[in-house]
Design an enzyme around this catalytic site. Structure first.
Site, short mmCIF file in Angstrom:
data_model
loop_
_atom_site.label_atom_id
_atom_site.label_comp_id
_atom_site.label_asym_id
_atom_site.label_seq_id
_atom_site.Cartn_x
_atom_site.Cartn_y
_atom_site.Cartn_z
N LYS A 120 -6.13 -6.52 39.33
CA LYS A 120 -5.49 -5.81 38.22
C LYS A 120 -4.12 -6.40 37.92
CE LYS A 120 -7.60 -1.21 38.28
NZ LYS A 120 -7.31 0.23 38.37
N LYS A 203 -21.71 -5.92 32.51
CA LYS A 203 -21.88 -4.47 32.45
C LYS A 203 -21.35 -3.91 31.14
CE LYS A 203 -20.08 -2.54 36.26
NZ LYS A 203 -19.86 -1.63 37.39
N LYS A 206 -15.85 -0.43 28.35
CA LYS A 206 -14.97 -0.13 27.22
C LYS A 206 -14.12 -1.32 26.88
CE LYS A 206 -13.57 3.54 30.39
NZ LYS A 206 -13.64 4.94 30.56
N1 TRP Z 1 -10.08 4.54 42.03
C1 TRP Z 1 -11.20 5.13 41.39
C2 TRP Z 1 -11.65 4.24 40.21
O1 TRP Z 1 -10.86 3.46 39.73
C3 TRP Z 1 -10.88 6.51 40.86
C4 TRP Z 1 -10.53 7.45 41.95
C5 TRP Z 1 -9.31 7.98 42.19
C6 TRP Z 1 -11.41 8.01 42.91
N2 TRP Z 1 -9.37 8.85 43.24
C7 TRP Z 1 -10.64 8.88 43.70
C8 TRP Z 1 -12.77 7.86 43.17
C9 TRP Z 1 -11.21 9.59 44.76
C10 TRP Z 1 -13.33 8.57 44.21
C11 TRP Z 1 -12.56 9.42 45.01
O2 TRP Z 1 -12.76 4.35 39.79
#
Ligand code: TRP
Length: 340
Positions: A120, A203, A206
């Protein structure tokens, strides 16, 4: 410790989604539909993780709007507030509070090794890279540990974040005494793998360059049909040209998989009904609309009734806080923080 599900034998399962844009067919068939199916089997918690979205937010109003839209979509697809706990992360301040504790439990070196951060931050090279983008896994660890979560269904891109959460939980328990339940990453109930209608090798997402390859759940029926009619296939002809073969026929196979997912069949069974790509495209668009029409209707109804949405989210936030507050207190007590 008061845990409403303590007597339940169902596993506590947490899945979260960031409010960062419109929900598309890939999110629905790959994630939301399996969540809806799983809510009766599991003690399901579903968070709209708006604090995570702040890592890449620099304009007012955007996150809140995306959060309310995602909430409406969660309910529209069939998450039942009487069954699953659906909440907005920022409505449960314990996330921030335990998030800091987790930042102090995870090392700089561990955070530096997160491939998602490396990816990222590389993508944002000219852009502002927030500290939050770096410490994000600590907040995610807090999300998970707050709810005594047994299972976190995640794709491969999130496995490392579950590993770091386990490591943090173990380290904390070792330092301060048994506090957190060790979560486990589980492979999500097989949802469909939905690829872009324009580039079936990637995939559906968006961030597609054009919207033509991505079907949003809120697209109007005409737009949906147009996207399916223009779907990229291949130049084979003949009665055998409609077959399921991801390698050789990615476009056709994607249509077959989507069609199969919305009609609850196998792609092979669907393929037997068609000899021509044109007919397959139209029928797939129609089958998708049969599923999306009622979702879009409920979504629009909810978006017009903000009072009802707020009421539903309040139920979720209260239930979530009941669990989260007890866990945070346990953590503070075990550390030996001075009580307020
Ligand atoms: N990091 C995950 C994503 O980008 C989103 C996320 C934040 C998450 N907290 C979480 C997923 C806790 C599962 C459990 O998709």
């Amino acid at each position: 410790m008061t845990d409403p599900a303590a007597s339940s034998t169902k596993p506590r399962v947490l899945s979260c989604m960031q409010p960062t844009g419109d929900v598309h067919l890939g999110n629905y068939l790959g994630a939301l539909q399996p969540w809806v199916a799983g809510q009766h089997r599991n003690d399901a918690f579903h968070g709209i993780v708006d604090l995570h979205a702040l890592t890449v937010t620099d304009k007012p109003g955007v996150v809140g709007q995306a959060a309310v839209e995602l909430a409406a979509m969660f309910f529209a697809v069939g998450l039942d507030p009487d069954v699953a706990t659906v909440f907005v992360q920022s409505h449960v301040p314990e996330h921030n509070q335990l998030g800091w504790v987790m930042e102090c439990t995870i090392s700089f070196g561990e955070l530096s090794r997160m491939t998602q951060f490396k990816d990222k931050s590389a993508k944002r090279e000219q852009d502002f890279i927030s500290g939050g983008l770096f410490t994000y896994p600590a907040l995610q660890a807090a999300d998970i540990l707050l709810y005594d979560t047994n299972q976190v269904p995640v794709g491969d891109d999130q496995r490392q974040h579950i590993e770091i959460t386990r490591d943090a939980a173990l380290r904390f328990n070792h330092r301060f005494g048994e506090t957190f339940v060790l979560p486990e990453a589980v492979t999500p109930a097989a949802g469909a793998r939905v690829m872009s209608l324009q580039d079936p090798s990637s995939k559906m997402s968006k961030s597609d360059d054009s919207d033509a390859g991505c079907v949003y759940l809120t697209d109007d029926p005409k737009a949906v049909m147009k996207k399916f009619k223009r779907a990229v296939t291949d130049s084979e002809t003949g009665p055998d040209s409609v077959r399921f073969d991801r390698e050789i026929k990615p476009g056709v196979s994607n249509l077959l998989e989507i069609h199969a997912a919305v009609t609850d069949r196998t792609p092979q069974a669907v393929s037997e009904e068609f000899e021509q790509y044109g007919a397959l495209k139209v029928a797939t668009g129609e089958a998708v609309l049969a599923v999306l029409d009622p979702i879009r209707e409920r979504y629009n109804e909810l978006m017009e009734d903000r009072g009802e949405l707020a009421r539903l989210l309040k139920i979720g936030a209260e239930r979530a806080r009941g669990v989260a507050a007890a866990t945070l207190e346990r953590a503070y007590t075990n550390i030996g923080m001075l009580p307020a």
